[in-house]
Design a protein around this motif. Sequence first.
Motif, mmCIF file in Angstrom:
data_model
loop_
_atom_site.group_PDB
_atom_site.id
_atom_site.type_symbol
_atom_site.label_atom_id
_atom_site.label_comp_id
_atom_site.label_asym_id
_atom_site.label_seq_id
_atom_site.Cartn_x
_atom_site.Cartn_y
_atom_site.Cartn_z
ATOM 1 N N GLY A 73 0.808 -1.218 0.000
ATOM 2 C CA GLY A 73 0.000 0.000 0.000
ATOM 3 C C GLY A 73 0.842 1.268 0.000
ATOM 4 O O GLY A 73 2.066 1.224 0.116
ATOM 5 N N ALA A 74 0.129 2.387 -0.115
ATOM 6 C CA ALA A 74 0.824 3.679 -0.036
ATOM 7 C C ALA A 74 1.494 3.812 1.326
ATOM 8 O O ALA A 74 2.552 4.431 1.453
ATOM 9 C CB ALA A 74 -0.166 4.812 -0.255
ATOM 10 N N SER A 75 0.908 3.183 2.328
ATOM 11 C CA SER A 75 1.442 3.324 3.698
ATOM 12 C C SER A 75 2.851 2.760 3.828
ATOM 13 O O SER A 75 3.641 3.274 4.620
ATOM 14 C CB SER A 75 0.507 2.644 4.697
ATOM 15 O OG SER A 75 -0.775 3.227 4.629
ATOM 16 N N PHE A 101 -2.901 11.695 5.637
ATOM 17 C CA PHE A 101 -1.912 10.793 5.040
ATOM 18 C C PHE A 101 -0.527 11.437 4.979
ATOM 19 O O PHE A 101 0.476 10.789 5.272
ATOM 20 C CB PHE A 101 -2.363 10.327 3.654
ATOM 21 C CG PHE A 101 -3.531 9.388 3.721
ATOM 22 C CD1 PHE A 101 -3.438 8.169 4.378
ATOM 23 C CD2 PHE A 101 -4.751 9.712 3.133
ATOM 24 C CE1 PHE A 101 -4.517 7.294 4.460
ATOM 25 C CE2 PHE A 101 -5.840 8.846 3.206
ATOM 26 C CZ PHE A 101 -5.725 7.643 3.873
ATOM 27 N N CYS A 111 1.544 15.338 -0.560
ATOM 28 C CA CYS A 111 0.415 14.487 -0.950
ATOM 29 C C CYS A 111 -0.381 15.309 -1.951
ATOM 30 O O CYS A 111 -0.911 16.367 -1.607
ATOM 31 C CB CYS A 111 -0.433 14.133 0.268
ATOM 32 S SG CYS A 111 -1.856 13.117 -0.165
ATOM 33 N N THR A 153 -7.308 12.966 0.127
ATOM 34 C CA THR A 153 -8.499 12.133 0.029
ATOM 35 C C THR A 153 -9.540 12.433 1.104
ATOM 36 O O THR A 153 -10.740 12.421 0.829
ATOM 37 C CB THR A 153 -8.059 10.659 0.168
ATOM 38 O OG1 THR A 153 -6.805 10.496 -0.487
ATOM 39 C CG2 THR A 153 -9.064 9.722 -0.429
ATOM 40 N N ASP A 179 2.744 11.570 -3.136
ATOM 41 C CA ASP A 179 1.734 10.530 -2.926
ATOM 42 C C ASP A 179 0.551 10.898 -3.817
ATOM 43 O O ASP A 179 -0.107 11.911 -3.598
ATOM 44 C CB ASP A 179 1.336 10.522 -1.445
ATOM 45 C CG ASP A 179 0.224 9.521 -1.126
ATOM 46 O OD1 ASP A 179 -0.302 8.884 -2.064
ATOM 47 O OD2 ASP A 179 -0.116 9.391 0.066
ATOM 48 N N SER A 228 -1.989 8.655 -4.525
ATOM 49 C CA SER A 228 -2.905 7.511 -4.378
ATOM 50 C C SER A 228 -4.319 7.807 -4.864
ATOM 51 O O SER A 228 -4.951 6.957 -5.471
ATOM 52 C CB SER A 228 -2.971 7.074 -2.916
ATOM 53 O OG SER A 228 -1.722 6.594 -2.488
ATOM 54 N N GLN A 231 -5.903 1.128 -5.207
ATOM 55 C CA GLN A 231 -7.328 0.795 -4.986
ATOM 56 C C GLN A 231 -8.307 1.940 -5.138
ATOM 57 O O GLN A 231 -9.489 1.776 -4.918
ATOM 58 C CB GLN A 231 -7.490 0.140 -3.614
ATOM 59 C CG GLN A 231 -7.230 1.038 -2.420
ATOM 60 C CD GLN A 231 -5.767 1.081 -2.010
ATOM 61 O OE1 GLN A 231 -4.878 0.803 -2.776
ATOM 62 N NE2 GLN A 231 -5.509 1.451 -0.770
ATOM 63 N N LYS A 232 -7.812 3.132 -5.527
ATOM 64 C CA LYS A 232 -8.738 4.242 -5.743
ATOM 65 C C LYS A 232 -9.031 4.466 -7.222
ATOM 66 O O LYS A 232 -10.176 4.650 -7.600
ATOM 67 C CB LYS A 232 -8.185 5.507 -5.109
ATOM 68 C CG LYS A 232 -8.446 5.526 -3.611
ATOM 69 C CD LYS A 232 -7.266 5.835 -2.775
ATOM 70 C CE LYS A 232 -7.562 5.477 -1.322
ATOM 71 N NZ LYS A 232 -6.477 5.820 -0.420
HETATM 72 C C1 LIG Z 1 -5.746 5.782 0.620
HETATM 73 C C2 LIG Z 1 -4.552 6.631 0.727
HETATM 74 C C3 LIG Z 1 -3.399 6.196 1.403
HETATM 75 C C4 LIG Z 1 -3.322 4.874 2.107
HETATM 76 O O1 LIG Z 1 -3.240 3.862 1.194
HETATM 77 P P1 LIG Z 1 -2.983 2.333 1.601
HETATM 78 O O2 LIG Z 1 -2.828 1.695 0.280
HETATM 79 O O3 LIG Z 1 -4.205 1.895 2.356
HETATM 80 O O4 LIG Z 1 -1.781 2.286 2.451
HETATM 81 C C5 LIG Z 1 -2.307 7.030 1.406
HETATM 82 N N1 LIG Z 1 -2.327 8.231 0.802
HETATM 83 C C6 LIG Z 1 -3.428 8.673 0.169
HETATM 84 C C7 LIG Z 1 -3.401 10.013 -0.485
HETATM 85 C C8 LIG Z 1 -4.570 7.895 0.112
HETATM 86 O O5 LIG Z 1 -5.657 8.350 -0.524
#
Ligand SMILES: *Cc1c(COP(=O)(O)O)cnc(C)c1O
Length: 360
Positions: A77-79, A103, A149, A153, A173, A175, A196-197
């Motif tokens: 994941g992004a984490s 985030f 970021c 989100t 980031d 994501s 996943q987004k």
């Molecule tokens: C959802 C999200 C994350 C976390 O993502 P994971 O894949 O659950 O770790 C991090 N940064 C942003 C901007 C997000 O939208």
Amino acid sequence: MSYDRIFNFSAGPSMLPVPVLESAREEMLNYHGSGMSVMEMSHRSKVYDEIITGAEALLRTVMGIPGNYKVMFLQGGASLQFAMVPMNLLKSGKADYIVTGQFSGKAYDEAKKYGDIGLAATTKGETFSRVPQQSELSLRKDADYVHICFNNTIYGTRFNYIPDTGNVPLVADMSSCILSEPVDVSKFGLIYAGAQKNVAPAGLTIVIAREELLTKELPAFVPTMCNYAVMADNGSMYNTPPCYPIYICKLVLEWIKSIGGLAGMKKLNEKKAAILYDYLDESALFKNPVSRESRSLMNVTFRAQSDEINDSFVKEAAKNGMANLKGHRSVGGMRASIYNAMPIEGVEKVVAFMKRFEQK
Ligand SMILES: *Cc1c(COP(=O)(O)O)cnc(C)c1O
């Protein structure tokens, strides 16, 4: 065909385009005559190789990724990137972070485990209702990188400009906004995104990094699995990659290409967001708490005067086929996540419903 699907406004995992799901269904039991599904095949097989190399090639075309950038399909994941970025990119030990939401706050806290991390700017004091402007950033010239970021989100804000960091690489980031509009990759040292987004089911993380920033020689504490250079040199196959999400990613990229690439995507996303923001600007009941210039194209936040009204709106909307409109638990109110796969009809439907609800 409608399949009785609802409009799912979830912030992630979120909707995938129907044509993508149809192709996946079509190819589920016997992928291209291989006699098996993509979930069952070896990641080292010829048939799978075409999928992963095809996905990378498409990503490069669709995003216009320059040749001196590596593309990686990772997990965690992004984490996990919150840790991998400092573990790989800290050389002198200094980095600057712009904190514009939850985030980026987590990324900042994680990075502090590894070095001297500066807070270049934050809008925490304004409940993250906007992102800072260039003039507000205090950046150190000798930092190894600057982290942002790009789309927040939870708060529904985004950078409407790319911060100028001089010779210091910019890490973003993305994501919740990757593939939503064209982006000049060459302005970034590294881009990462949980898939996943906007890209695929959960389990895949995309990393795009300028080659010169990657090195195999890292401190001994860095796990091999967290070494970008190792992952890139092995074509994301140092170990078993997230095979099925990469396959869906490829289908999503084909879908994006078919509707005009990122320029086409942007047009559609701007149209969808405008339908919501235009209504919010004239509504007496619902308010968008975000500064106009920082409004996100992907996550639209709004609220009524009381939690009671908010709760009742979310419940009523769900009963009418519009799910997951509740805001993040840390901020309350409502949030409509309108990623690439949300059809314009979904946005029109929710606005028509908001109008009816307001009248009532
Ligand atoms: C959802 C999200 C994350 C976390 O993502 P994971 O894949 O659950 O770790 C991090 N940064 C942003 C901007 C997000 O939208």
